[in-house]
Design an enzyme around this catalytic site. Structure first.
Site, PDB file in Angstrom:
ATOM      1  N   ASP A 255      -8.201   4.658   8.339  1.00 55.30           N
ATOM      2  CA  ASP A 255      -7.985   3.505   7.480  1.00 55.30           C
ATOM      3  C   ASP A 255      -7.448   2.369   8.367  1.00 55.30           C
ATOM      4  O   ASP A 255      -7.118   2.561   9.543  1.00 55.30           O
ATOM      5  CB  ASP A 255      -7.036   3.822   6.316  1.00 55.30           C
TER       6      ASP A 255
HETATM    7  C1  BGC Z   1      -7.787   0.178   2.501  1.00 57.29           C
HETATM    8  C2  BGC Z   1      -9.157   0.833   2.545  1.00 57.29           C
HETATM    9  C3  BGC Z   1     -10.201  -0.181   2.897  1.00 57.29           C
HETATM   10  C4  BGC Z   1      -9.842  -0.793   4.226  1.00 57.29           C
HETATM   11  C5  BGC Z   1     -10.851  -1.789   4.740  1.00 57.29           C
HETATM   12  C6  BGC Z   1      -7.516  -0.638   3.739  1.00 57.29           C
HETATM   13  O1  BGC Z   1      -6.372  -1.426   3.582  1.00 57.29           O
HETATM   14  O2  BGC Z   1      -6.801   1.163   2.333  1.00 57.29           O
HETATM   15  O3  BGC Z   1      -9.428   1.462   1.323  1.00 57.29           O
HETATM   16  O4  BGC Z   1     -11.461   0.410   2.927  1.00 57.29           O
HETATM   17  O5  BGC Z   1      -8.599  -1.462   4.085  1.00 57.29           O
HETATM   18  O6  BGC Z   1     -10.761  -2.990   4.086  1.00 57.29           O
END
Ligand code: BGC
Length: 723
Positions: A255
């Site tokens: 993530d």
């Molecule tokens: C979130 C993810 C997301 C990623 C990309 C993160 O802050 O937890 O779910 O896919 O950002 O934007």
């Protein structure tokens, strides 16, 4: 997905030509076109971007393909969560349809539109089980049940990816957030999680497994620490369970910065340590953080990582790019104008919104008669084009939204609709604006036969880091509803929200309540059709609705405990503290039962369940049992009933939940029509993880319900016997 010998041979060939720096470069994903992006791409220093689209994406891809030494194409990812330009209901709303076809079609449409914008990869579906509606990200998943969440998640994977990932209109899906993220303590995002492995395996892991069985191409490691180990440094979950047990050969991405966030977690001493932990755990690509690109070479020199590990990660990344056909077709050649907001996309979004709405109360007020002379439309969400789209909308445009106000004006004729929002927005306490505020809403109501109040949460109140301590409708909206009730006119509430709410005071003020989640671009026409009876509500709650925030966590598949409160009596004990009647699992100040159970939802008709019968009373291990119920539409309208199958294992080597969902079917019946609904269960469907973490079905007695929701239904008994 089936391994392809050709792809594996091509990967070997390419790997043999790559320098170490080029391999490490593949393991980095950058967000947006940062300074120096071109040069980084030219030297093979990056494998992927997120949040880059259109012409910029085309130019960066050209540099990768034409100007980097090996011409390895970039892969472009983005959060296409519930639609790209055509926005579907939030995922929790889609789950409320209890219809995997809705989720599959929504994902197919989103994939077409996203592919037309030059994207290859979405970070969806989120299948984190959420038992706490305070957590803002409950909006993004399938709710509290592992079976329903797995069915919806798997359908989304199928919709995004189709049968052939290299098809120009398909994109790779990414199941997230592995794992346990939804169990965040107190419903506060990014917080710690403690989940015993039996619970992890029975509740939190199954939806991921369902998506992997559906062929999901990628998986994202989560932010949370799970039992003390951050999910992005967790070799137990990412290597032993995901790779060794499940045989996943897709790609794992971290993530956003979650590898480097092992430092604030207090698990990694510094960026180098974090990079080592990420690679050791099996995170192939680092999203945003630069721990890998800065430190992997030194970690190899020092013998803390092996080249095989790096090769494995790069292999997973190249395999994804090859499966997507990026080497053959690196550039987008689709015409966005033919795809975005295409008429069939809008009609799919409208159908999804229609099936996601849940009718929670109806004193005969709904559906409205089409000949009704005047309707007052009030509330801050009647004409809130951005808010109806919900959280996680990057590419949807508010101006594309069809609002309920516009749809009701179109359906009834503008002269029959009197609009007075009452409050400027959902969190406002400003009762005097706009244009007369609550007083004007009361005036409008007094001139009408009925008032429809669009209240709830604005989009901002759910999604990442958007958690709440209260589960009420915010601002002065309750005041607005109470004032409407005082007019004596029939009050219909349409509640938009990104989570389950404690609706007690709302229910007291209204004659009917339709829960619409955040319904997306076509929410307005879908809601208007339901209110006017052109369509009949068929959604069901994918989460338990509590009466008070203090009951949370409250979910249907709980353990019985030693002293469960009687199911049929409202329990708020009275008398002295020594009164033995009170010594059960309950609260002193609120009925222990939920406001609405999981699976609940009304229709414009009524259904009778009768004559539940089983194919056998004794089910031999390894065999199947069939349960059949007679379902009759006893009302006056055609309607769709969501028939649900639940079981309970009465005695286990570990205590077992009071009910577990094992199946559901949407059944449409005309007034007076009758049918037989049939479910088949194999003894494997009754399995759980015992204390030794073995997946077992234990012989013994079971209850089985065919039911309209988790709190009622017809019950039968059977016994599982050893062969
Ligand atoms: C979130 C993810 C997301 C990623 C990309 C993160 O802050 O937890 O779910 O896919 O950002 O934007």
């Amino acid at each position: 997905m089936t391994p392809s010998p050709t792809i594996e041979a091509r990967i070997d060939d390419l790997l043999a030509q790559m320098t170490l720096d080029e391999k490490i470069g593949q393991m980095w994903q950058i967000s947006g076109k940062i300074d120096g992006a071109e040069e980084t791409i030219r030297r093979g220093g990056v494998g992927s971007f997120l949040n880059v689209e259109g012409d910029v994406a085309h130019e960066l891809q050209r540099i990768a393909v034409e100007e980097s030494r090996l011409g390895i194409p970039l892969i472009y990812g983005r959060d296409v969560i519930h639609g790209f330009r055509t926005i579907f209901p939030i995922p929790l709303g889609q789950a409320a349809s209890f219809n995997p076809d809705i989720a599959r079609e929504g994902a197919r449409v989103a994939a077409r539109e996203a592919a037309a914008a030059g994207l290859h990869w979405t970070f969806t579906p989120m299948v984190d089980i959420a038992r706490d509606p305070r957590w803002g990200r409950i909006a993004e998943g399938g709710g509290e049940d592992p079976y329903l969440t797995g069915r919806i998640g798997a359908a989304m994977v199928e919709g995004f990816q189709g049968d052939d990932l290299s098809h120009p209109e398909r994109i790779a899906a990414c199941v997230k957030h592995f794992v346990g993220y939804g169990a965040t303590e107190g419903g506060r995002d990014y917080n710690t999680t403690y989940i015993p492995e039996t619970l992890l395996r029975d509740i939190y892991l199954p939806p991921f497994k369902a998506c992997i069985d559906a062929g999901v191409a990628t998986l994202m490691s989560a932010f949370n620490d799970l039992n003390g180990v951050p999910a992005s440094g967790n070799a137990r979950t990412l290597r032993e369970i995901l790779r060794d047990e499940w045989g996943f050969d897709g790609m794992v991405v971290s993530d956003w910065n979650s590898v480097l966030e092992m430092i604030p977690h207090g698990f990694a001493a510094d960026a180098k340590d974090a990079a080592a932990l990420g690679v050791l755990a099996g995170v192939d690509m680092e999203m945003v953080g630069d721990g890998y690109v800065k430190h992997i070479a030194a970690l190899l020199d020092e013998g803390l990582l092996s080249l095989e590990m790096i090769d494995d990660a790069v292999r997973n990344i190249l395999r994804l790019k090859m499966r997507l056909g990026l080497f053959e077709r690196p550039y987008n050649d689709l015409d966005p104008s033919a795809m975005l907001l295409a008429p069939d996309h809008l009609s799919a979004a409208q159908r999804a919104a229609e099936e996601s709405c849940v009718l929670l109360k109806n004193e005969g007020t709904l559906p409205l008669s089409p000949t009704i002379s005047k309707v007052a439309v009030v509330g801050p969400l009647a004409d809130a084009p951005q808010d109806q789209l919900g959280c996680w909308v990057f590419d949807g445009h508010a101006e594309d939204s069809h609002t309920p106000l516009a749809a009701l004006r179109a359906a009834l004729g503008a002269e029959r609709v009197i609009y007075a929002p009452g409050l400027p927005h959902a969190r406002s306490y400003d009762e005097g604006s706009p244009a007369g505020g609550i007083a004007a809403a009361i005036d409008a109501t007094n001139q009408a036969d009925v008032v429809i109040a669009f209240v709830g949460e604005d989009a901002l109140l759910s999604g990442e880091a958007h958690c709440r301590a209260f589960l009420d409708i915010p601002g002065a909206q309750q005041r607005l509803l109470d004032a409407l009730k005082a007019t004596g006119k029939p009050v219909i509430a349409v509640v938009m929200a990104g989570r389950s709410l404690a609706l007690g005071p709302v229910l007291s003020a209204v004659n009917a309540l339709l829960f619409a989640w955040h319904p997306g671009t076509m929410g307005g026409p879908a809601i208007a059709d339901l209110l006017l009876g052109k369509a009949s509500p068929s959604g069901r709650l994918p989460v338990t609705f509590p009466r008070a925030v203090g009951q949370v966590p409250l979910y249907y598949n709980q353990k019985p405990g030693a002293r469960p409160a009687p199911a049929d009596a409202p329990i708020v004990p009275t008398g002295t503290p020594l009164d033995p009647s009170g010594f059960v699992t309950c609260y002193l100040d609120v009925d222990h039962r939920p406001q609405f159970p999981f699976g609940f939802g009304l229709t414009y008709s009524s259904f009778e369940y009768s004559n539940l019968r089983l194919s056998t009373q004794e089910l031999a291990m390894g065999e199947s049992i069939t349960a059949i119920v007679t379902l009759t539409n006893t009302g006056e309208r055609t309607a769709t009933e969501v028939v649900q199958l639940y079981v309970r294992d009465l005695v286990g080597s570990l205590t077992r939940p009071v009910r577990e969902l094992k199946g559901f079917q949407r059944v449409e019946l005309a007034a007076g029509e009758q049918t037989e609904v049939r479910f088949t269960l194999h003894t494997d469907d009754l399995a759980f993880h015992n204390a030794a973490l073995q997946l077992v079905t234990e012989p013994g007695d079971f209850h089985l319900w065919i039911a309209p929701d988790a709190g009622s239904g017809l019950r039968a008994e059977f016994t599982v016997v050893k062969k």
